[in-house]
Design an enzyme around this catalytic site. Sequence first.
Site, mmCIF file in Angstrom:
data_model
loop_
_atom_site.group_PDB
_atom_site.id
_atom_site.type_symbol
_atom_site.label_atom_id
_atom_site.label_comp_id
_atom_site.label_asym_id
_atom_site.label_seq_id
_atom_site.Cartn_x
_atom_site.Cartn_y
_atom_site.Cartn_z
ATOM 1 N N THR A 9 0.831 -1.199 0.000
ATOM 2 C CA THR A 9 0.000 0.000 0.000
ATOM 3 C C THR A 9 0.870 1.254 0.000
ATOM 4 O O THR A 9 1.996 1.236 0.500
ATOM 5 C CB THR A 9 -0.954 0.018 1.212
ATOM 6 O OG1 THR A 9 -1.831 1.149 1.119
ATOM 7 C CG2 THR A 9 -0.180 0.084 2.515
ATOM 8 N N ILE A 70 -8.149 1.162 -5.163
ATOM 9 C CA ILE A 70 -8.028 2.625 -5.094
ATOM 10 C C ILE A 70 -8.513 3.118 -3.738
ATOM 11 O O ILE A 70 -9.608 2.794 -3.285
ATOM 12 C CB ILE A 70 -8.829 3.305 -6.220
ATOM 13 C CG1 ILE A 70 -8.266 2.906 -7.582
ATOM 14 C CG2 ILE A 70 -8.793 4.824 -6.054
ATOM 15 C CD1 ILE A 70 -6.823 3.295 -7.811
ATOM 16 N N LYS A 71 -7.658 3.909 -3.099
ATOM 17 C CA LYS A 71 -7.978 4.502 -1.802
ATOM 18 C C LYS A 71 -8.490 5.932 -2.016
ATOM 19 O O LYS A 71 -7.915 6.683 -2.800
ATOM 20 C CB LYS A 71 -6.736 4.512 -0.913
ATOM 21 C CG LYS A 71 -6.226 3.123 -0.591
ATOM 22 C CD LYS A 71 -4.768 3.110 -0.190
ATOM 23 C CE LYS A 71 -4.491 3.872 1.069
ATOM 24 N NZ LYS A 71 -3.079 3.703 1.510
ATOM 25 N N VAL A 72 -9.551 6.262 -1.299
ATOM 26 C CA VAL A 72 -10.055 7.643 -1.294
ATOM 27 C C VAL A 72 -10.394 7.998 0.156
ATOM 28 O O VAL A 72 -10.806 7.130 0.933
ATOM 29 C CB VAL A 72 -11.294 7.839 -2.194
ATOM 30 C CG1 VAL A 72 -10.931 7.681 -3.654
ATOM 31 C CG2 VAL A 72 -12.407 6.869 -1.815
#
Length: 203
Positions: A9, A70-72
Amino acid sequence: MLKKFHGVTCNPTLLERANETCTVSNLHKLAAEALTYTNEFMCQSWGSDSQEMYDNGMKISEPDRDKIVIKVPVTKEGTVAATQLQKSGVRICLTACYGSKQALVAAGMGVEYIAPYLGRMTDNGKNGFDECVKMQQIVDGLQADTRILAASIRDAESLADLAAEGLDTFTFSPDVARQLFDEPLTLSAAEEFEKAAARGSQT
Protein backbone atom coordinates in the site's frame (compact mmCIF):
# COMPACT_ATOMS: atom_id res chain seq x y z
CA MET A 1 -8.63 -15.14 9.62
CA LEU A 2 -5.14 -13.71 9.09
CA LYS A 3 -3.65 -16.15 6.61
CA LYS A 4 -0.54 -14.54 5.22
CA PHE A 5 1.42 -11.43 4.44
CA HIS A 6 0.31 -10.00 1.13
CA GLY A 7 -0.25 -6.71 -0.59
CA VAL A 8 1.52 -3.36 -0.83
CA THR A 9 0.00 0.00 0.00
CA CYS A 10 1.03 3.61 -0.53
CA ASN A 11 -0.38 7.12 -0.45
CA PRO A 12 0.86 10.56 -1.55
CA THR A 13 2.58 11.17 1.81
CA LEU A 14 4.47 7.87 1.68
CA LEU A 15 5.43 8.50 -1.94
CA GLU A 16 6.84 11.91 -1.01
CA ARG A 17 8.88 10.39 1.83
CA ALA A 18 10.26 7.82 -0.58
CA ASN A 19 11.12 10.47 -3.18
CA GLU A 20 8.62 8.95 -5.60
CA THR A 21 6.50 11.17 -7.81
CA CYS A 22 2.75 11.12 -7.29
CA THR A 23 1.78 10.64 -10.92
CA VAL A 24 -0.37 8.11 -12.71
CA SER A 25 2.55 6.88 -14.78
CA ASN A 26 4.76 6.33 -11.75
CA LEU A 27 1.97 4.52 -9.90
CA HIS A 28 1.59 2.24 -12.91
CA LYS A 29 5.31 1.48 -12.69
CA LEU A 30 5.18 0.85 -8.94
CA ALA A 31 2.08 -1.33 -9.30
CA ALA A 32 3.70 -3.43 -12.00
CA GLU A 33 6.74 -4.00 -9.81
CA ALA A 34 4.72 -4.76 -6.67
CA LEU A 35 2.42 -7.18 -8.47
CA THR A 36 5.36 -9.35 -9.48
CA TYR A 37 5.68 -10.18 -5.75
CA THR A 38 2.11 -10.01 -4.43
CA ASN A 39 -1.51 -10.04 -5.55
CA GLU A 40 -2.74 -6.64 -4.39
CA PHE A 41 -1.57 -3.05 -4.75
CA MET A 42 -3.32 -0.19 -2.99
CA CYS A 43 -2.76 3.39 -4.01
CA GLN A 44 -4.58 6.61 -3.37
CA SER A 45 -6.40 8.81 -5.80
CA TRP A 46 -6.35 12.57 -5.41
CA GLY A 47 -8.23 15.60 -6.60
CA SER A 48 -9.90 18.82 -5.52
CA ASP A 49 -13.36 17.36 -6.11
CA SER A 50 -15.08 14.02 -6.63
CA GLN A 51 -14.81 14.15 -10.41
CA GLU A 52 -11.05 14.60 -10.35
CA MET A 53 -10.69 11.82 -7.77
CA TYR A 54 -12.84 9.59 -9.94
CA ASP A 55 -10.86 10.37 -13.10
CA ASN A 56 -7.53 9.74 -11.40
CA GLY A 57 -8.83 6.56 -9.78
CA MET A 58 -9.93 5.22 -13.14
CA LYS A 59 -6.57 6.01 -14.71
CA ILE A 60 -4.54 4.54 -11.84
CA SER A 61 -6.54 1.29 -11.74
CA GLU A 62 -6.63 0.80 -15.51
CA PRO A 63 -3.77 -1.74 -15.78
CA ASP A 64 -5.45 -4.33 -13.52
CA ARG A 65 -8.74 -3.63 -11.73
CA ASP A 66 -8.72 -7.07 -10.14
CA LYS A 67 -5.49 -6.35 -8.24
CA ILE A 68 -5.28 -2.57 -7.90
CA VAL A 69 -7.33 -1.11 -5.04
CA ILE A 70 -8.03 2.63 -5.09
CA LYS A 71 -7.98 4.50 -1.80
CA VAL A 72 -10.06 7.64 -1.29
CA PRO A 73 -10.50 9.62 1.94
CA VAL A 74 -13.73 9.31 3.93
CA THR A 75 -14.91 12.78 3.00
CA LYS A 76 -18.09 13.84 1.22
CA GLU A 77 -16.22 14.29 -2.07
CA GLY A 78 -14.23 11.12 -1.50
CA THR A 79 -17.27 8.96 -0.93
CA VAL A 80 -19.00 10.37 -4.01
CA ALA A 81 -15.92 9.46 -6.04
CA ALA A 82 -15.77 6.02 -4.41
CA THR A 83 -19.39 5.32 -5.29
CA GLN A 84 -18.76 6.13 -8.94
CA LEU A 85 -15.53 4.15 -9.01
CA GLN A 86 -17.33 1.12 -7.59
CA LYS A 87 -19.95 1.37 -10.32
CA SER A 88 -17.08 1.34 -12.81
CA GLY A 89 -15.69 -1.91 -11.41
CA VAL A 90 -12.93 -0.46 -9.23
CA ARG A 91 -12.06 -1.96 -5.85
CA ILE A 92 -12.21 0.63 -3.06
CA CYS A 93 -10.58 1.33 0.29
CA LEU A 94 -11.90 4.32 2.22
CA THR A 95 -8.89 5.80 3.97
CA ALA A 96 -7.92 8.46 6.54
CA CYS A 97 -10.55 7.07 8.90
CA TYR A 98 -10.43 8.69 12.35
CA GLY A 99 -13.72 7.68 13.94
CA SER A 100 -15.80 4.53 14.41
CA LYS A 101 -18.91 6.21 12.96
CA GLN A 102 -17.16 6.23 9.58
CA ALA A 103 -17.46 2.44 9.51
CA LEU A 104 -21.20 3.01 9.03
CA VAL A 105 -20.42 4.90 5.82
CA ALA A 106 -18.15 2.13 4.53
CA ALA A 107 -20.58 -0.64 5.42
CA GLY A 108 -23.48 1.25 3.88
CA MET A 109 -21.55 1.76 0.65
CA GLY A 110 -20.38 -1.85 0.62
CA VAL A 111 -16.75 -0.91 -0.03
CA GLU A 112 -14.15 -3.62 0.33
CA TYR A 113 -11.97 -1.89 2.93
CA ILE A 114 -11.92 1.00 5.36
CA ALA A 115 -8.57 2.00 6.90
CA PRO A 116 -8.61 3.51 10.40
CA TYR A 117 -5.35 5.14 11.52
CA LEU A 118 -4.69 3.57 14.91
CA GLY A 119 -1.55 5.49 15.92
CA ARG A 120 -2.69 8.81 14.55
CA MET A 121 -6.04 8.60 16.34
CA THR A 122 -4.19 8.05 19.60
CA ASP A 123 -1.83 10.94 18.80
CA ASN A 124 -4.87 13.18 18.47
CA GLY A 125 -6.39 12.30 21.84
CA LYS A 126 -8.66 9.45 20.80
CA ASN A 127 -8.47 5.87 21.98
CA GLY A 128 -7.38 4.44 18.64
CA PHE A 129 -7.59 0.85 19.83
CA ASP A 130 -11.18 1.19 21.04
CA GLU A 131 -12.17 2.97 17.83
CA CYS A 132 -10.79 0.14 15.68
CA VAL A 133 -12.51 -2.52 17.79
CA LYS A 134 -15.81 -0.64 17.60
CA MET A 135 -15.49 -0.43 13.80
CA GLN A 136 -15.10 -4.20 13.65
CA GLN A 137 -18.17 -4.61 15.85
CA ILE A 138 -20.13 -2.29 13.56
CA VAL A 139 -19.39 -4.18 10.35
CA ASP A 140 -19.96 -7.51 12.12
CA GLY A 141 -23.26 -6.30 13.54
CA LEU A 142 -24.42 -5.07 10.15
CA GLN A 143 -23.16 -8.29 8.54
CA ALA A 144 -21.28 -6.15 6.03
CA ASP A 145 -18.49 -7.50 3.85
CA THR A 146 -16.31 -4.43 4.51
CA ARG A 147 -12.96 -5.29 6.07
CA ILE A 148 -11.39 -3.09 8.73
CA LEU A 149 -7.85 -2.50 7.47
CA ALA A 150 -6.10 -1.24 10.60
CA ALA A 151 -3.30 1.14 9.63
CA SER A 152 -0.75 3.34 11.41
CA ILE A 153 0.27 0.39 13.59
CA ARG A 154 3.55 1.12 15.34
CA ASP A 155 4.32 -2.05 17.25
CA ALA A 156 3.63 -5.77 17.12
CA GLU A 157 1.85 -5.76 20.48
CA SER A 158 -0.85 -3.49 19.07
CA LEU A 159 -1.17 -5.86 16.14
CA ALA A 160 -1.65 -8.83 18.47
CA ASP A 161 -4.13 -6.94 20.65
CA LEU A 162 -6.26 -6.02 17.64
CA ALA A 163 -6.17 -9.59 16.33
CA ALA A 164 -7.35 -10.82 19.75
CA GLU A 165 -10.42 -8.58 19.31
CA GLY A 166 -11.31 -10.11 15.95
CA LEU A 167 -9.59 -7.79 13.48
CA ASP A 168 -7.84 -9.72 10.74
CA THR A 169 -6.57 -7.21 8.19
CA PHE A 170 -3.65 -4.86 8.82
CA THR A 171 -1.10 -2.69 7.10
CA PHE A 172 2.24 -2.16 8.82
CA SER A 173 5.87 -1.40 8.17
CA PRO A 174 8.70 -3.92 7.73
CA ASP A 175 9.96 -2.86 11.19
CA VAL A 176 6.70 -3.99 12.79
CA ALA A 177 6.79 -7.22 10.80
CA ARG A 178 10.27 -7.92 12.16
CA GLN A 179 8.99 -7.35 15.70
CA LEU A 180 6.69 -10.36 15.28
CA PHE A 181 9.79 -12.55 15.40
CA ASP A 182 11.57 -10.59 18.13
CA GLU A 183 10.94 -12.58 21.30
CA PRO A 184 14.06 -12.93 23.49
CA LEU A 185 12.89 -16.16 25.14
CA THR A 186 12.31 -17.77 21.75
CA LEU A 187 15.71 -16.65 20.49
CA SER A 188 17.33 -18.00 23.66
CA ALA A 189 15.53 -21.33 23.30
CA ALA A 190 16.55 -21.61 19.65
CA GLU A 191 20.16 -20.94 20.62
CA GLU A 192 20.00 -23.69 23.26
CA PHE A 193 18.55 -26.11 20.70
CA GLU A 194 21.49 -25.42 18.40
CA LYS A 195 23.98 -25.95 21.22
CA ALA A 196 22.33 -29.23 22.17
CA ALA A 197 22.33 -30.35 18.54
CA ALA A 198 26.06 -29.55 18.27
CA ARG A 199 26.82 -31.49 21.44
CA GLY A 200 24.74 -34.41 20.26
CA SER A 201 26.53 -34.60 16.94
CA GLN A 202 29.84 -35.14 18.75
CA THR A 203 28.79 -38.33 20.55
